[in-house]
Design a protein around this motif. Structure first.
Motif, short mmCIF file in Angstrom:
data_model
loop_
_atom_site.label_atom_id
_atom_site.label_comp_id
_atom_site.label_asym_id
_atom_site.label_seq_id
_atom_site.Cartn_x
_atom_site.Cartn_y
_atom_site.Cartn_z
N GLU A 57 0.65 -1.21 -0.09
CA GLU A 57 -0.12 -0.12 0.22
C GLU A 57 0.79 1.35 -0.05
OE1 GLU A 57 -3.31 1.56 3.24
OE2 GLU A 57 -3.47 -0.41 2.63
N ARG A 58 1.79 1.34 0.95
CA ARG A 58 2.57 2.61 1.08
C ARG A 58 4.13 2.51 0.55
NH1 ARG A 58 -0.89 6.32 3.10
NH2 ARG A 58 -2.56 5.28 4.37
N GLY A 59 4.47 1.51 0.34
CA GLY A 59 5.95 1.28 -0.07
C GLY A 59 6.84 0.66 1.25
N ASP A 60 7.82 0.45 0.78
CA ASP A 60 8.76 -0.05 1.97
C ASP A 60 9.57 0.94 2.65
OD1 ASP A 60 10.21 -1.32 3.94
OD2 ASP A 60 11.15 -3.06 2.53
N VAL A 61 8.68 1.85 3.01
CA VAL A 61 9.56 3.35 3.76
C VAL A 61 10.62 2.90 4.59
CG1 VAL A 61 9.03 5.19 5.45
CG2 VAL A 61 7.33 4.34 3.70
N PRO A 62 10.67 1.90 5.53
CA PRO A 62 11.95 1.88 6.30
C PRO A 62 13.21 1.44 5.36
CG PRO A 62 10.36 0.69 7.57
CD PRO A 62 9.70 1.22 6.01
N ALA A 63 13.04 0.86 4.23
CA ALA A 63 14.11 0.09 3.35
C ALA A 63 14.42 1.83 2.49
CB ALA A 63 13.49 -0.78 2.35
N ASP A 64 13.50 2.40 2.03
CA ASP A 64 13.71 3.56 1.36
C ASP A 64 14.66 4.57 2.43
OD1 ASP A 64 12.46 2.46 -0.61
OD2 ASP A 64 10.63 3.85 -0.25
N VAL A 65 14.29 4.80 3.71
CA VAL A 65 14.95 5.71 4.37
C VAL A 65 16.33 5.22 4.57
CG1 VAL A 65 14.99 6.55 6.66
CG2 VAL A 65 13.15 6.66 5.60
N ARG A 66 16.51 3.73 4.98
CA ARG A 66 18.00 3.36 5.31
C ARG A 66 18.72 3.49 3.74
NH1 ARG A 66 16.40 -1.83 4.92
NH2 ARG A 66 15.46 -1.46 6.91
N ARG A 67 18.16 3.18 2.69
CA ARG A 67 18.94 3.54 1.45
C ARG A 67 19.14 5.09 1.07
NH1 ARG A 67 16.29 -0.18 -1.04
NH2 ARG A 67 14.63 1.34 -1.33
N THR A 68 18.51 5.83 1.48
CA THR A 68 18.63 7.48 1.45
C THR A 68 19.87 7.59 2.50
OG1 THR A 68 16.63 7.89 0.77
CG2 THR A 68 17.88 9.55 1.53
N ALA A 69 19.72 7.18 3.58
CA ALA A 69 20.76 7.58 4.49
C ALA A 69 22.02 6.95 4.54
CB ALA A 69 20.20 6.88 6.12
N GLU A 70 22.32 5.76 3.52
CA GLU A 70 23.38 5.40 3.32
C GLU A 70 24.19 5.93 1.98
OE1 GLU A 70 22.28 1.22 2.47
OE2 GLU A 70 22.32 0.66 4.70
N GLU A 71 23.13 6.42 1.24
CA GLU A 71 23.61 7.30 0.01
C GLU A 71 24.07 8.56 0.61
OE1 GLU A 71 20.42 7.60 -2.67
OE2 GLU A 71 20.54 5.54 -3.09
N THR A 72 23.41 9.16 1.55
CA THR A 72 23.63 10.40 2.12
C THR A 72 25.17 10.28 2.88
OG1 THR A 72 21.66 11.07 2.44
CG2 THR A 72 23.06 12.34 3.54
N LEU A 73 25.39 9.12 3.67
CA LEU A 73 26.64 9.11 4.15
C LEU A 73 27.75 8.97 3.35
CD1 LEU A 73 25.50 6.76 7.16
CD2 LEU A 73 26.55 9.21 7.40
N ARG A 74 27.42 8.15 2.32
CA ARG A 74 28.46 8.06 1.32
C ARG A 74 28.86 9.45 0.51
NH1 ARG A 74 25.97 3.11 0.14
NH2 ARG A 74 24.62 4.09 -1.52
N GLU A 75 27.78 10.16 0.20
CA GLU A 75 28.10 11.53 -0.58
C GLU A 75 28.85 12.32 0.52
OE1 GLU A 75 25.68 15.15 -2.27
OE2 GLU A 75 24.69 13.20 -2.17
N VAL A 76 28.46 12.39 1.63
CA VAL A 76 28.90 13.18 2.89
C VAL A 76 30.52 13.06 2.91
CG1 VAL A 76 29.30 13.96 5.29
CG2 VAL A 76 27.05 13.96 4.22
#
Length: 52
Positions: free
Chosen positions: A18-37
């Motif tokens: 119904e809503r998508g896998d929000v925790p997985a999306d957040v985790r993926r975004t956080a990991e990408e952000t950490l790599r970019e930083v």
């Protein structure tokens, strides 16, 4: 949530549909952000003594 936990919580599957896998999306975004930083900022504190 591990795959074993999801098997015990069938509502999780319907929420993901119904809503998508929000925790997985957040985790993926956080990991990408950490790599970019990590690429953008240098947190090497070896030279910090030179600032004193």
């Amino acid at each position: 949530m591990s795959s074993a936990d999801r098997a015990d919580a069938p509502i999780y599957d319907s929420l993901v549909e119904e809503r998508g896998d929000v925790p997985a999306d957040v985790r993926r975004t956080a990991e990408e952000t950490l790599r970019e930083v990590g690429r953008t900022l240098d947190f090497d504190l070896q030279g910090a003594g030179a600032l004193r």
